[in-house]
Write an enzyme that holds these catalytic residues in place. Structure first.
Site, mmCIF file in Angstrom:
data_model
loop_
_atom_site.group_PDB
_atom_site.id
_atom_site.type_symbol
_atom_site.label_atom_id
_atom_site.label_comp_id
_atom_site.label_asym_id
_atom_site.label_seq_id
_atom_site.Cartn_x
_atom_site.Cartn_y
_atom_site.Cartn_z
ATOM 1 N N HIS A 1 13.578 -41.306 -106.178
ATOM 2 C CA HIS A 1 12.779 -40.637 -105.165
ATOM 3 C C HIS A 1 14.092 -40.117 -104.235
ATOM 4 O O HIS A 1 14.008 -40.491 -103.114
ATOM 5 C CB HIS A 1 11.947 -41.343 -104.764
ATOM 6 N N ARG B 1 10.435 -35.416 -93.770
ATOM 7 C CA ARG B 1 10.438 -35.136 -95.341
ATOM 8 C C ARG B 1 10.593 -33.493 -95.400
ATOM 9 O O ARG B 1 11.376 -33.000 -96.249
ATOM 10 C CB ARG B 1 9.087 -35.593 -96.203
ATOM 11 N N ARG C 1 7.898 -33.531 -110.041
ATOM 12 C CA ARG C 1 7.529 -34.763 -109.763
ATOM 13 C C ARG C 1 6.682 -35.093 -110.829
ATOM 14 O O ARG C 1 5.776 -34.574 -111.311
ATOM 15 C CB ARG C 1 6.433 -34.899 -108.574
HETATM 16 N N1 CP Z 1 6.344 -40.344 -99.879
HETATM 17 C C1 CP Z 1 5.723 -39.492 -100.869
HETATM 18 O O1 CP Z 1 6.706 -38.911 -101.663
HETATM 19 O O2 CP Z 1 4.349 -39.144 -100.513
HETATM 20 P P1 CP Z 1 3.688 -38.157 -101.428
HETATM 21 O O3 CP Z 1 3.491 -39.120 -102.611
HETATM 22 O O4 CP Z 1 2.316 -38.015 -100.560
HETATM 23 O O5 CP Z 1 4.380 -37.067 -101.757
HETATM 24 N N1 NVA Z 2 6.867 -46.094 -105.489
HETATM 25 C C1 NVA Z 2 5.860 -45.154 -105.169
HETATM 26 C C2 NVA Z 2 6.304 -44.187 -104.228
HETATM 27 C C3 NVA Z 2 5.396 -43.137 -103.698
HETATM 28 C C4 NVA Z 2 5.812 -41.878 -102.737
HETATM 29 C C5 NVA Z 2 5.262 -44.446 -106.476
HETATM 30 O O1 NVA Z 2 5.999 -44.118 -107.170
HETATM 31 O O2 NVA Z 2 4.006 -44.346 -106.378
#
Ligand code: CP
Ligand code: NVA
Length: 312
Positions: A136, A300, A109
């Site tokens: 994502h 998830r 990430r």
């Molecule tokens: N939706 C999602 O990716 O949540 P986190 O940022 O908590 O991993």
């Molecule tokens: N668009 C958001 C998604 C978080 C899960 C971000 O990138 O912060």
């Protein structure tokens, strides 16, 4: 489709998978969720190790990977930029080569899509994109699963994303919907339209799957939506432009009036979370009876377990 066919593959974006392949991941996700609900335990990751690289914060994604690996008897290792040399003292390529010698798979990430691509290219093990500035993909598999739990097959259903139309979640939804034949609208001011190259690619995919992909600045586009989706107005890394986004996106807040504009009494509300009540969504909607965000968050974990089961 035999899931053995996926062994060794990475998930960087759903653009790399066919609609039929994505369907297999959904079916496997439903299977692992049912196993869990029945109280079954399995040990399918015994002897497996997964490196979890995080440049950005995470609650759901990190917890999904860690608990899914651990429940199945594997060993997850969390590595932040404070812990390893990634891209600082050691190149991404060299880090990938080393991690590939020690781990069964890698989750990344962070900021750049090129980083997750390099990890996949040089590690020799499956690499999972747990969110970049561009995509994502693990999120949107959980989103489609949630839609199917409410309405049955997602093909032919209408999903509307309201908010920052060029962000990682909106772009990933556009790809997975185009592949699966789900009608998908992005409702956003023109300055936040997704990039035209990706939109064009998705329109071509949609012509094959039967999806209708639409980009509109008009909230009336939510008419007929089965699901309304939003996300934060400023994503991680965009904190400096937050005030400008609030100004641009305030007319696109998901509130009761917008939900009523679908004309369907059973429209559900989705959000990848974390959410800011009073900005992109009102408390009345996210905490109300149409919200499915907690199922979505739970999903998830099941979808991430399925992705690892198929590929690792
Ligand atoms: N939706 C999602 O990716 O949540 P986190 O940022 O908590 O991993
Ligand atoms: N668009 C958001 C998604 C978080 C899960 C971000 O990138 O912060």
């Amino acid at each position: 489709m035999d899931i053995k066919a996926f062994k060794g593959r990475s998930l960087l974006t759903w653009l790399d998978y066919t609609g039929e392949e994505i369907r297999s991941f959904l079916d496997l996700s439903k299977q692992v969720k049912e196993e869990k609900k029945r109280g079954e335990t399995h040990q399918r990751f015994v002897g497996k190790t997964v490196a979890l690289l995080f440049e950005k914060h995470s609650t759901r994604t990190r917890s999904s990977f860690e608990t899914a690996v651990g429940e199945e008897g594997g060993y997850p290792v969390f590595l932040s930029p404070a812990d390893i040399h990634l891209g600082e003292k050691e190149s991404i390529e060299d880090t990938a080569r080393v991690l590939g010698r020690m781990y069964s798979a890698i989750q990344f990430r962070g900021f750049k899509q090129s980083t997750v691509e390099a990890l996949a290219k040089y590690s020799g093990v499956p690499v999972y994109n747990g969110l970049t500035d561009d995509f994502h993909p693990t999120q949107v598999l959980a989103d489609i699963l949630t839609i199917e739990e409410n309405f049955g097959p997602a093909k032919g259903k209408k999903l509307c994303f309201v908010g920052d139309g060029r962000n990682n979640v909106a772009r990933s939804l556009m790809v997975i919907c185009a592949k699966l034949g789900v009608h998908f609208s992005i409702i956003t001011p023109p300055s936040l339209n997704p990039d035209p190259v990706l939109t064009g690619t998705c329109e071509s995919l949609a012509a094959v799957s039967g999806a209708k992909i639409r980009i509109s600045a008009d909230i009336a586009e939510v008419e007929g939506a089965d699901a309304i989706y939003t996300d934060v107005w400023a994503s991680m890394g965009e904190e400096a432009i937050k005030a400008e986004r609030v100004r641009l996106l305030s007319p696109y807040q998901v509130n009761k009036s917008l939900m009523n504009k679908t004309g369907h009494s059973d429209t559900i509300f989705l959000h990848c979370l974390p959410a800011i009540r009073g900005e992109e969504v009102t408390a009345e909607v996210i905490d109300g009876p149409k919200s499915r965000v907690w199922d979505e968050a739970e999903n998830r974990k099941h979808t991430i377990k399925a992705i690892m089961l198929a590929t690792m």
